[in-house]
Design a protein around this motif. Structure first.
Motif, PDB file in Angstrom:
ATOM      1  N   ARG A  84      38.027  35.542  49.248  1.00 35.10           N
ATOM      2  CA  ARG A  84      38.101  36.556  48.428  1.00 35.10           C
ATOM      3  C   ARG A  84      38.979  36.214  47.159  1.00 35.10           C
ATOM      4  NH1 ARG A  84      42.154  39.908  50.686  1.00 35.10           N
ATOM      5  NH2 ARG A  84      43.347  38.355  49.780  1.00 35.10           N
ATOM      6  N   ASP A  85      39.937  35.516  47.260  1.00 33.94           N
ATOM      7  CA  ASP A  85      40.830  35.027  46.433  1.00 33.94           C
ATOM      8  C   ASP A  85      40.256  34.086  45.279  1.00 33.94           C
ATOM      9  OD1 ASP A  85      42.761  36.714  47.859  1.00 33.94           O
ATOM     10  OD2 ASP A  85      43.994  35.053  48.209  1.00 33.94           O
ATOM     11  N   VAL A  86      39.435  33.242  45.973  1.00 39.37           N
ATOM     12  CA  VAL A  86      38.802  32.240  45.108  1.00 39.37           C
ATOM     13  C   VAL A  86      37.839  32.736  44.095  1.00 39.37           C
ATOM     14  CG1 VAL A  86      37.311  30.196  45.147  1.00 39.37           C
ATOM     15  CG2 VAL A  86      39.277  30.338  46.369  1.00 39.37           C
ATOM     16  N   PHE A  87      37.117  33.793  44.742  1.00 41.40           N
ATOM     17  CA  PHE A  87      36.006  34.497  43.936  1.00 41.40           C
ATOM     18  C   PHE A  87      36.700  35.410  42.696  1.00 41.40           C
ATOM     19  CE2 PHE A  87      32.618  33.617  47.266  1.00 41.40           C
ATOM     20  CZ  PHE A  87      31.717  32.886  46.199  1.00 41.40           C
ATOM     21  N   GLU A  88      37.596  36.014  43.185  1.00 42.29           N
ATOM     22  CA  GLU A  88      38.511  36.573  42.187  1.00 42.29           C
ATOM     23  C   GLU A  88      39.060  35.918  40.872  1.00 42.29           C
ATOM     24  OE1 GLU A  88      41.336  39.105  44.121  1.00 42.29           O
ATOM     25  OE2 GLU A  88      39.616  40.407  45.099  1.00 42.29           O
ATOM     26  N   LEU A  90      37.657  33.049  39.938  1.00 43.43           N
ATOM     27  CA  LEU A  90      36.497  32.762  39.367  1.00 43.43           C
ATOM     28  C   LEU A  90      35.996  33.778  38.340  1.00 43.43           C
ATOM     29  CD1 LEU A  90      34.766  30.039  41.879  1.00 43.43           C
ATOM     30  CD2 LEU A  90      36.132  29.590  39.666  1.00 43.43           C
ATOM     31  N   GLN A  91      35.994  34.777  39.113  1.00 42.81           N
ATOM     32  CA  GLN A  91      35.587  35.958  38.097  1.00 42.81           C
ATOM     33  C   GLN A  91      36.347  36.063  36.899  1.00 42.81           C
ATOM     34  OE1 GLN A  91      35.279  38.903  41.230  1.00 42.81           O
ATOM     35  NE2 GLN A  91      33.204  39.326  40.756  1.00 42.81           N
ATOM     36  N   LEU A  92      37.655  35.937  36.913  1.00 40.20           N
ATOM     37  CA  LEU A  92      38.474  35.881  35.616  1.00 40.20           C
ATOM     38  C   LEU A  92      38.258  34.554  34.974  1.00 40.20           C
ATOM     39  CD1 LEU A  92      41.567  37.619  37.501  1.00 40.20           C
ATOM     40  CD2 LEU A  92      40.272  38.566  36.057  1.00 40.20           C
ATOM     41  N   PRO A  95      34.559  33.382  32.853  1.00 38.49           N
ATOM     42  CA  PRO A  95      34.000  33.860  31.528  1.00 38.49           C
ATOM     43  C   PRO A  95      34.870  33.568  30.195  1.00 38.49           C
ATOM     44  CG  PRO A  95      34.199  35.678  33.069  1.00 38.49           C
ATOM     45  CD  PRO A  95      34.683  34.687  33.850  1.00 38.49           C
ATOM     46  N   TYR A  96      36.211  33.076  30.714  1.00 32.01           N
ATOM     47  CA  TYR A  96      37.174  32.602  29.544  1.00 32.01           C
ATOM     48  C   TYR A  96      36.859  31.483  29.114  1.00 32.01           C
ATOM     49  CZ  TYR A  96      41.381  29.919  28.004  1.00 32.01           C
ATOM     50  OH  TYR A  96      42.133  29.019  27.623  1.00 32.01           O
ATOM     51  N   LEU A  97      36.424  30.305  30.071  1.00 33.42           N
ATOM     52  CA  LEU A  97      36.038  29.156  29.677  1.00 33.42           C
ATOM     53  C   LEU A  97      34.502  29.089  29.072  1.00 33.42           C
ATOM     54  CD1 LEU A  97      36.910  27.207  33.063  1.00 33.42           C
ATOM     55  CD2 LEU A  97      37.946  27.019  30.962  1.00 33.42           C
ATOM     56  N   PHE A  98      33.671  30.005  29.437  1.00 38.26           N
ATOM     57  CA  PHE A  98      32.353  30.047  29.056  1.00 38.26           C
ATOM     58  C   PHE A  98      32.308  30.390  27.708  1.00 38.26           C
ATOM     59  CE2 PHE A  98      28.033  32.327  29.193  1.00 38.26           C
ATOM     60  CZ  PHE A  98      27.436  31.189  28.941  1.00 38.26           C
ATOM     61  N   GLN A 203      28.667  36.510  34.718  1.00 41.11           N
ATOM     62  CA  GLN A 203      29.485  37.385  35.443  1.00 41.11           C
ATOM     63  C   GLN A 203      28.596  37.971  36.611  1.00 41.11           C
ATOM     64  OE1 GLN A 203      30.955  40.097  32.484  1.00 41.11           O
ATOM     65  NE2 GLN A 203      32.929  39.296  32.426  1.00 41.11           N
ATOM     66  N   ASP A 204      27.423  38.429  36.489  1.00 39.53           N
ATOM     67  CA  ASP A 204      26.422  38.523  37.476  1.00 39.53           C
ATOM     68  C   ASP A 204      26.426  37.640  38.316  1.00 39.53           C
ATOM     69  OD1 ASP A 204      26.293  41.117  36.156  1.00 39.53           O
ATOM     70  OD2 ASP A 204      24.474  40.606  35.180  1.00 39.53           O
ATOM     71  N   HIS A 205      26.108  36.404  37.968  1.00 41.69           N
ATOM     72  CA  HIS A 205      25.785  35.265  38.820  1.00 41.69           C
ATOM     73  C   HIS A 205      26.926  34.760  39.784  1.00 41.69           C
ATOM     74  CE1 HIS A 205      24.888  31.351  40.077  1.00 41.69           C
ATOM     75  NE2 HIS A 205      25.836  30.631  39.603  1.00 41.69           N
ATOM     76  N   ILE A 206      28.401  35.136  39.267  1.00 43.88           N
ATOM     77  CA  ILE A 206      29.334  34.689  39.994  1.00 43.88           C
ATOM     78  C   ILE A 206      29.411  36.089  41.454  1.00 43.88           C
ATOM     79  CG2 ILE A 206      31.877  34.788  40.308  1.00 43.88           C
ATOM     80  CD1 ILE A 206      31.851  33.802  37.157  1.00 43.88           C
ATOM     81  N   THR A 207      29.405  37.266  40.660  1.00 47.92           N
ATOM     82  CA  THR A 207      29.505  38.167  41.710  1.00 47.92           C
ATOM     83  C   THR A 207      28.269  38.320  42.552  1.00 47.92           C
ATOM     84  OG1 THR A 207      30.177  39.977  39.950  1.00 47.92           O
ATOM     85  CG2 THR A 207      29.311  40.809  41.581  1.00 47.92           C
ATOM     86  N   LEU A 208      27.108  37.870  42.485  1.00 50.06           N
ATOM     87  CA  LEU A 208      26.048  37.927  43.211  1.00 50.06           C
ATOM     88  C   LEU A 208      26.219  36.918  44.433  1.00 50.06           C
ATOM     89  CD1 LEU A 208      23.092  38.614  40.860  1.00 50.06           C
ATOM     90  CD2 LEU A 208      23.823  40.115  42.827  1.00 50.06           C
TER      91      LEU A 208
END
Length: 219
Positions: A84-88, A90-92, A95-98, A203-208
């Protein structure tokens, strides 16, 4: 078995033995709970015991390996809370790197991303680890030249934790196709010079992906 050219690039600034062990963990050769026997690792990587011990100590400090008095070093057993922590993170972070990448990519960059997508489409149904490798490579191509090397290193660490969590668990064909579609949506937005659409697609890709693995790993 040596790391692929992709992993050589991924770990190009790391200690060689450390990089080899971490690449094997990322590729599912060693999975959560596996013992890391120094003599066996030294033989595998054609080195002496001391570099193995140093690499294991570094991996332990980073949370990839745990050591206990009676059982020695093992690949860490990552918890659901870790996932859970890892996905959160990455979600943050992604997008910053991208966002930086969307302002600087070239036609050659797009061709490289398209080549990775072509390889993903061409894989056979049982090539789960290769699919994960190509999935990570797609993102690595977009982030690796970012000026904030600390952020890139943080992304690498968390991406590798995810791969270690997944181990050798097969990816459903449906999820593989969805992931390809999500990558294609990111690439299409870049081709059409729509950075905000590309960021949203990412962001959708990471969430899914997080939703899929959350369900798989609790079963």
């Amino acid at each position: 078995m040596p790391a692929s050219e992709y992993f050589k690039d991924f770990f190009q600034h790391e200690n060689k033995v450390y990089a080899q062990i971490l690449a094997d963990i990322a590729q599912g050769i060693y999975v959560s709970g596996d013992r890391l026997v120094t003599t066996a690792l030294a033989k595998r990587y054609s080195t002496s015991i001391n570099p193995i011990r140093e690499a294991i100590k570094q991996l332990e400090g980073e949370g990839f390996v745990t050591s206990q008095k009676n059982s020695g070093a093992r690949v860490a057993n990552f918890s659901q809370a870790t996932m859970r922590d890892v996905f959160e993170i990455l979600q943050l972070l992604e997008p910053y790197l991208f966002d930086w990448y969307t302002q600087r990519y070239t036609q050659d960059c797009l061709l490289k991303l398209n080549d990775v997508l072509h390889q993903m489409r061409s894989l056979s149904a049982d090539e789960h680890m290769k699919f994960r490798e190509l999935d990570t490579e797609f993102h690595w191509l977009m982030y690796k030249h970012h000026y904030n090397k600390s952020a890139v290193q943080l992304w690498k660490k968390n991406k590798l934790i995810l791969q270690a969590l997944h181990g050798n668990i097969p990816i459903s064909l449906a999820r593989r196709q969805h992931a390809i579609d999500e990558h294609e949506k990111i690439l299409s937005a870049l081709v059409n010079k729509k950075p905000q659409d590309a960021i949203q697609a990412l962001q959708d890709h990471i969430t899914l992906g997080g939703q899929y693995w959350s369900k798989v790993l609790v079963q």
